[in-house]
Enzyme design. Structure first.
Site, PDB file in Angstrom:
ATOM      1  NE  ARG A  41       2.610  -2.422  -1.527  1.00 43.14           N
ATOM      2  CZ  ARG A  41       2.511  -3.709  -1.841  1.00 43.14           C
ATOM      3  NH1 ARG A  41       3.344  -4.590  -1.325  1.00 43.14           N
ATOM      4  NH2 ARG A  41       1.600  -4.124  -2.695  1.00 43.14           N
ATOM      5  CB  SER A  65       0.013   3.197  -6.873  1.00 43.68           C
ATOM      6  OG  SER A  65      -0.069   2.018  -7.605  1.00 43.68           O
ATOM      7  CD  GLU A 104       2.855   3.335  -3.306  1.00 42.96           C
ATOM      8  OE1 GLU A 104       1.974   2.660  -2.766  1.00 42.96           O
ATOM      9  OE2 GLU A 104       3.377   3.052  -4.384  1.00 42.96           O
TER      10      GLU A 104
HETATM   11  P1  NAP Z   1      -4.671  -4.236  -8.259  1.00 43.19           P
HETATM   12  O1  NAP Z   1      -4.062  -5.505  -8.755  1.00 43.19           O
HETATM   13  O2  NAP Z   1      -5.818  -3.630  -8.969  1.00 43.19           O
HETATM   14  O3  NAP Z   1      -5.048  -4.395  -6.722  1.00 43.19           O
HETATM   15  C1  NAP Z   1      -5.614  -3.308  -5.999  1.00 43.19           C
HETATM   16  C2  NAP Z   1      -5.654  -3.688  -4.544  1.00 43.19           C
HETATM   17  O4  NAP Z   1      -6.398  -4.901  -4.382  1.00 43.19           O
HETATM   18  C3  NAP Z   1      -4.286  -3.938  -3.968  1.00 43.19           C
HETATM   19  O5  NAP Z   1      -4.289  -3.436  -2.659  1.00 43.19           O
HETATM   20  C4  NAP Z   1      -4.167  -5.435  -3.941  1.00 43.19           C
HETATM   21  O6  NAP Z   1      -3.457  -5.893  -2.826  1.00 43.19           O
HETATM   22  C5  NAP Z   1      -5.591  -5.883  -3.765  1.00 43.19           C
HETATM   23  N1  NAP Z   1      -5.780  -7.162  -4.438  1.00 43.19           N
HETATM   24  C6  NAP Z   1      -6.065  -7.366  -5.744  1.00 43.19           C
HETATM   25  N2  NAP Z   1      -6.212  -8.671  -6.009  1.00 43.19           N
HETATM   26  C7  NAP Z   1      -5.965  -9.318  -4.840  1.00 43.19           C
HETATM   27  C8  NAP Z   1      -5.963 -10.688  -4.455  1.00 43.19           C
HETATM   28  N3  NAP Z   1      -6.256 -11.645  -5.341  1.00 43.19           N
HETATM   29  N4  NAP Z   1      -5.665 -10.985  -3.174  1.00 43.19           N
HETATM   30  C9  NAP Z   1      -5.384  -9.999  -2.280  1.00 43.19           C
HETATM   31  N5  NAP Z   1      -5.392  -8.711  -2.567  1.00 43.19           N
HETATM   32  C10 NAP Z   1      -5.691  -8.352  -3.832  1.00 43.19           C
HETATM   33  O7  NAP Z   1      -3.538  -3.144  -8.074  1.00 43.19           O
HETATM   34  P2  NAP Z   1      -2.703  -2.315  -9.128  1.00 43.19           P
HETATM   35  O8  NAP Z   1      -2.743  -0.905  -8.694  1.00 43.19           O
HETATM   36  O9  NAP Z   1      -3.053  -2.646 -10.545  1.00 43.19           O
HETATM   37  O10 NAP Z   1      -1.237  -2.857  -8.809  1.00 43.19           O
HETATM   38  C11 NAP Z   1      -0.833  -4.142  -9.225  1.00 43.19           C
HETATM   39  C12 NAP Z   1       0.005  -4.737  -8.135  1.00 43.19           C
HETATM   40  O11 NAP Z   1       1.161  -3.911  -7.916  1.00 43.19           O
HETATM   41  C13 NAP Z   1      -0.739  -4.843  -6.822  1.00 43.19           C
HETATM   42  O12 NAP Z   1      -0.335  -6.040  -6.204  1.00 43.19           O
HETATM   43  C14 NAP Z   1      -0.234  -3.609  -6.087  1.00 43.19           C
HETATM   44  O13 NAP Z   1      -0.311  -3.708  -4.689  1.00 43.19           O
HETATM   45  C15 NAP Z   1       1.206  -3.570  -6.556  1.00 43.19           C
HETATM   46  N6  NAP Z   1       1.827  -2.246  -6.374  1.00 43.19           N
HETATM   47  C16 NAP Z   1       2.761  -2.158  -5.390  1.00 43.19           C
HETATM   48  C17 NAP Z   1       3.372  -0.955  -5.126  1.00 43.19           C
HETATM   49  C18 NAP Z   1       4.403  -0.901  -4.032  1.00 43.19           C
HETATM   50  O14 NAP Z   1       4.939  -1.916  -3.625  1.00 43.19           O
HETATM   51  N7  NAP Z   1       4.695   0.259  -3.536  1.00 43.19           N
HETATM   52  C19 NAP Z   1       3.038   0.169  -5.880  1.00 43.19           C
HETATM   53  C20 NAP Z   1       2.086   0.035  -6.887  1.00 43.19           C
HETATM   54  C21 NAP Z   1       1.468  -1.189  -7.113  1.00 43.19           C
HETATM   55  P3  NAP Z   1      -1.854  -5.870  -2.725  1.00 43.19           P
HETATM   56  O15 NAP Z   1      -1.474  -4.436  -2.586  1.00 43.19           O
HETATM   57  O16 NAP Z   1      -1.586  -6.636  -1.480  1.00 43.19           O
HETATM   58  O17 NAP Z   1      -1.315  -6.523  -3.937  1.00 43.19           O
END
Ligand code: NAP
Length: 345
Positions: free
Chosen positions: A164, A239, A338
Site C-alpha cells: 500500500r 475502506s 485511508e
Molecule cells: P478482507 O478481505 O475482509 O480482509 C481484511 C484484512 O484481512 C485485510 O487486511 C486482508 O489483507 C487480510 N486478509 C484477509 N484474508 C487474507 C488472507 N487469506 N491472507 C492474508 N491476508 C488476508 O478485506 P475487505 O475490506 O473486504 O477488502 C477486500 C480486499 O480489498 C482486501 O484484500 C483489502 O486489503 C483490499 N482493499 C484494498 C484497498 C487498497 O488497496 N487501498 C482498499 C480497500 C480494500 P490484505 O489487505 O493484504 O488483502
C-alpha cells in the site's frame, strides 16, 4: 496558451467524489491533455494557488469549506495495446480497464476487479486486493514532475512499491502527477488465486480470468464494495481505515482477552501481524448499520463509513473520530484513515 486553459470557478466537488460530500473548488480545470496539466501548474505558480489533483474521487473526503485553490481533474483518456504491454491514460476508469485486460486474456489485474476510481490513482497506494497488487504488473509510470516541470518515466524500482506504499504517497508526496501507466502482462497466464476466499469459491478447479473477475466482483458486491447507485451504501470512500499491523505482543494480549473467539489475523513483516480493522471496529461497539446523524457505518461492511444522504464532511469526521477513539480506548491501537482529506478541517 495558458489563457486558453478551461478554468472554471466555484465548482462543487461533492458530485465528483464517491462520498458525495464537501464544498466547492475556488478554481477548477478538467485537464484533457498533458499540456493542459503543465500549463495549469505554471498558472498556479504565477498566481500562488495551492493545487489538488483529483482522479476518480473514490478515496477523498472534501472539507465542507471546499478547497481554496486550483483543483485539476485528470481526464486524460486512451489505451495503447502493444503485444504484452498495455499503457492506459491516468483518467481511464479503472474497472473498465481491468475488464478490457481480462477480455484480452491478459493475466495480472483480475483480482483488482470492481475497485472504484481511475487508472492514475492505483500506483499511488499500490492498490491491492485478494493477494494481488498493481505493482506486480506495472512496467513503468509516466509522470509530470512538478519539481523540474518535465515529463518522466519511472520504472517500478523507482516507484518504490511496498504494501500500500509507493514514493507517490511517501517520500515524494506531491511531486509527481501520474499521466499514464504501462503494464506488462502474462498473455493467457493463469489467474492469481492467493486468498482462501477465492480458492474456496473454486474449490480444486482452476478458473479462467473471467471467472476470477466475476468471483471477485461477487464477493465485493456482497460487501457493497462495488459502486451501485441502487445500493443505499453507495456513497462511500470504500475502506475508511487501513488494516493495522501490530507487534506479536499486542496481538497476543488481544487474543488472550478474547480467548472465547478466534481473533482474525494474518502474518505481516517479521514479528508482526495484520489485524482486520473491521474486527477491531465491530468489537469496539460499531456495528454494520450504526448511525451518527447522516453519517453511518455501511450495513454491509464495517470498514466503510457512508454518507446516508446529505451528510456533511463534519459529520463524517465526527463518526471517524468516535470510531478511532473507541478502538484506541479498547485495544490501544490507532487506526489510520485511508482517504485523502482535501481542504481545511
Ligand atoms: P478482507 O478481505 O475482509 O480482509 C481484511 C484484512 O484481512 C485485510 O487486511 C486482508 O489483507 C487480510 N486478509 C484477509 N484474508 C487474507 C488472507 N487469506 N491472507 C492474508 N491476508 C488476508 O478485506 P475487505 O475490506 O473486504 O477488502 C477486500 C480486499 O480489498 C482486501 O484484500 C483489502 O486489503 C483490499 N482493499 C484494498 C484497498 C487498497 O488497496 N487501498 C482498499 C480497500 C480494500 P490484505 O489487505 O493484504 O488483502
Amino acid at each position: 496558451m495558458i489563457d486558453r486553459l478551461p478554468i472554471q470557478e466555484n465548482v462543487s466537488l461533492a458530485p465528483l467524489t464517491t462520498l458525495e460530500v464537501g464544498g466547492p473548488a475556488r478554481f477548477f480545470i478538467l485537464a484533457q491533455s498533458e499540456e493542459q496539466i503543465a500549463d495549469a501548474f505554471s498558472l498556479a505558480k504565477r498566481k500562488g494557488l495551492e493545487i489538488f489533483i483529483l482522479g476518480g474521487g473514490s478515496n477523498v473526503l472534501v472539507s465542507d469549506k471546499g478547497f481554496d485553490g486550483l483543483v485539476i481533474k485528470i481526464a486524460l483518456r486512451g489505451i495503447l495495446h502493444n503485444n504484452d504491454v498495455v499503457s492506459a491514460a491516468a483518467g481511464e476508469d479503472w474497472d473498465s480497464f481491468v475488464a478490457y485486460c481480462v477480455t484480452e486474456n491478459l493475466a495480472g489485474l483480475e483480482c483488482l476487479s470492481g475497485i472504484p476510481g481511475t487508472v492514475g490513482g492505483t500506483p499511488v497506494q499500490n492498490v491491492g486486493a485478494y493477494g494481488q497488487e498493481v505493482s506486480e504488473t506495472i512496467d513503468s509510470v509516466r509522470c509530470y514532475d512538478r519539481e523540474t516541470g518535465e515529463i518522466t518515466d519511472l520504472s517500478t524500482e523507482e516507484c518504490g512499491f511496498k504494501y500500500r506504499v509507493s514514493i507517490f504517497n511517501s517520500t515524494a508526496i506531491g511531486r509527481y502527477v501520474v499521466l499514464s501507466v504501462s503494464y506488462r502482462f502474462a498473455k493467457n497466464g493463469p489467474p492469481k488465486i492467493a486468498y482462501k476466499d477465492l480458492a474456496d469459491y473454486f474449490q480444486s478447479r482452476e478458473p479462467s480470468l473471467a471467472e476470477t473477475r466475476e468471483a471477485v466482483l461477487s464477493v465485493r458486491r456482497s460487501k457493497s464494495m462495488v459502486i451501485d447507485m441502487a445500493d443505499p451504501n453507495h456513497r462511500s470512500a470504500g475502506s475508511f481505515f487501513k488494516n493495522p499491523i501490530v507487534g506479536l505482543e499486542k496481538f497476543e494480549s488481544i487474543a488472550a482477552d478474547y480467548s472465547d473467539q478466534k481473533v482474525p489475523h494474518f502474518p505481516a513483516e517479521t514479528g508482526s501481524v495484520k489485524i482486520p480493522a473491521a474486527w477491531l471496529i465491530e468489537n469496539a461497539g460499531f456495528h454494520k448499520g450504526y448511525q451518527l446523524g447522516a453519517a453511518g457505518v455501511s450495513t454491509n461492511h464495517t470498514l466503510a463509513i457512508v454518507n446516508r444522504g446529505g451528510a456533511s464532511a463534519t459529520e463524517i469526521i465526527g463518526l471517524k473520530n468516535s470510531i478511532q477513539a473507541a478502538v484506541y480506548s479498547k485495544f490501544g491501537i490507532s487506526l489510520l484513515p485511508e482517504p485523502v482529506f482535501v481542504g481545511d478541517f
